[in-house]
Design a protein around this motif. Structure first.
Motif, short mmCIF file in Angstrom:
data_model
loop_
_atom_site.label_atom_id
_atom_site.label_comp_id
_atom_site.label_asym_id
_atom_site.label_seq_id
_atom_site.Cartn_x
_atom_site.Cartn_y
_atom_site.Cartn_z
N GLY A 55 -32.71 44.07 57.28
CA GLY A 55 -32.78 45.36 57.95
C GLY A 55 -34.08 45.53 58.72
N LYS A 56 -35.18 45.03 58.17
CA LYS A 56 -36.46 45.10 58.87
C LYS A 56 -36.40 44.31 60.17
N THR A 57 -35.79 43.14 60.13
CA THR A 57 -35.66 42.33 61.35
C THR A 57 -34.83 43.04 62.40
N VAL A 58 -33.72 43.65 61.97
CA VAL A 58 -32.88 44.41 62.89
C VAL A 58 -33.65 45.61 63.42
N PHE A 59 -34.36 46.33 62.54
CA PHE A 59 -35.16 47.48 62.95
C PHE A 59 -36.16 47.06 64.02
N GLU A 60 -36.87 45.96 63.78
CA GLU A 60 -37.87 45.50 64.75
C GLU A 60 -37.23 45.16 66.10
N ALA A 61 -36.00 44.64 66.07
CA ALA A 61 -35.32 44.27 67.31
C ALA A 61 -34.75 45.46 68.06
N LYS A 62 -34.27 46.48 67.35
CA LYS A 62 -33.52 47.55 68.00
C LYS A 62 -34.12 48.94 67.89
N CYS A 63 -35.04 49.17 66.97
CA CYS A 63 -35.50 50.53 66.69
C CYS A 63 -37.01 50.73 66.89
N ALA A 64 -37.79 49.69 66.65
CA ALA A 64 -39.24 49.84 66.64
C ALA A 64 -39.82 50.20 68.00
N ALA A 65 -39.15 49.85 69.08
CA ALA A 65 -39.69 50.19 70.40
C ALA A 65 -39.88 51.70 70.53
N CYS A 66 -39.04 52.47 69.89
CA CYS A 66 -39.17 53.94 69.92
C CYS A 66 -39.80 54.47 68.64
N HIS A 67 -39.27 54.09 67.48
CA HIS A 67 -39.71 54.66 66.20
C HIS A 67 -40.97 54.01 65.66
N GLY A 68 -41.50 53.01 66.35
CA GLY A 68 -42.78 52.41 65.99
C GLY A 68 -42.70 51.37 64.90
N VAL A 69 -43.77 50.64 64.78
CA VAL A 69 -43.91 49.62 63.74
C VAL A 69 -43.75 50.28 62.39
N ASN A 70 -42.94 49.70 61.53
CA ASN A 70 -42.72 50.22 60.17
C ASN A 70 -42.21 51.65 60.16
#
Length: 142
Positions: A55-70
């Protein structure tokens, strides 16, 4: 045998996500003055479950650009998901599924509406939610 089949399905899903994603911009970590744009400070667990790691890998690929690191949020961009507002009793796991599938209207934060996120399955989102929930618990959010 079922355990290995399930692991293979999860791994295949991750490969599909990583191969079909469009590369989002890198999450911002500082503004022009060098000050952090993170909205909250996040403490990471020493270890994550296997599902949360995916899930962290998916988050980093699809969500972190907006919701930030971690999932710490970004000033002027998107809210932190490691926040009491997103505890499971207020925003259950299905609310994350619906936000990804349909987008969500602004209601807690002044960042505008969240668009739907293309290219994620319900299983992908479930793994992202598992990651978010494990990090939330480490930060005293239940």
């Amino acid at each position: 045998m079922l355990k290995y089949a399930a692991a293979a399905v999860v791994a295949a899903g991750l490969v599909v996500v990583l191969m079909t994603r469009s590369d989002p911009p890198e999450p911002a970590v500082a503004d022009d003055s060098g000050a952090s744009t993170a909205l909250v400070s996040v403490t990471l667990p020493q270890t994550l479950s296997d599902t949360a790691n995916i899930g962290k890998t998916v988050f980093e690929a699809k969500c972190a650009a907006c919701h930030g690191v971690n999932a710490q949020g970004q000033d002027g961009v998107a809210p932190p998901l490691i926040h009491k507002i997103y505890e499971s009793s207020h925003h259950g796991d299905e609310s994350f599924q619906r936000a990804v599938a349909f987008g969500v209207r602004q209601h807690h934060w002044p960042f505008g509406n969240m668009p739907k996120v293309e290219g994620l399955t319900r299983a992908d989102v479930a793994m992202v939610v598992r990651y978010i929930r494990e990090v939330q618990r480490e930060n005293g959010i239940y």
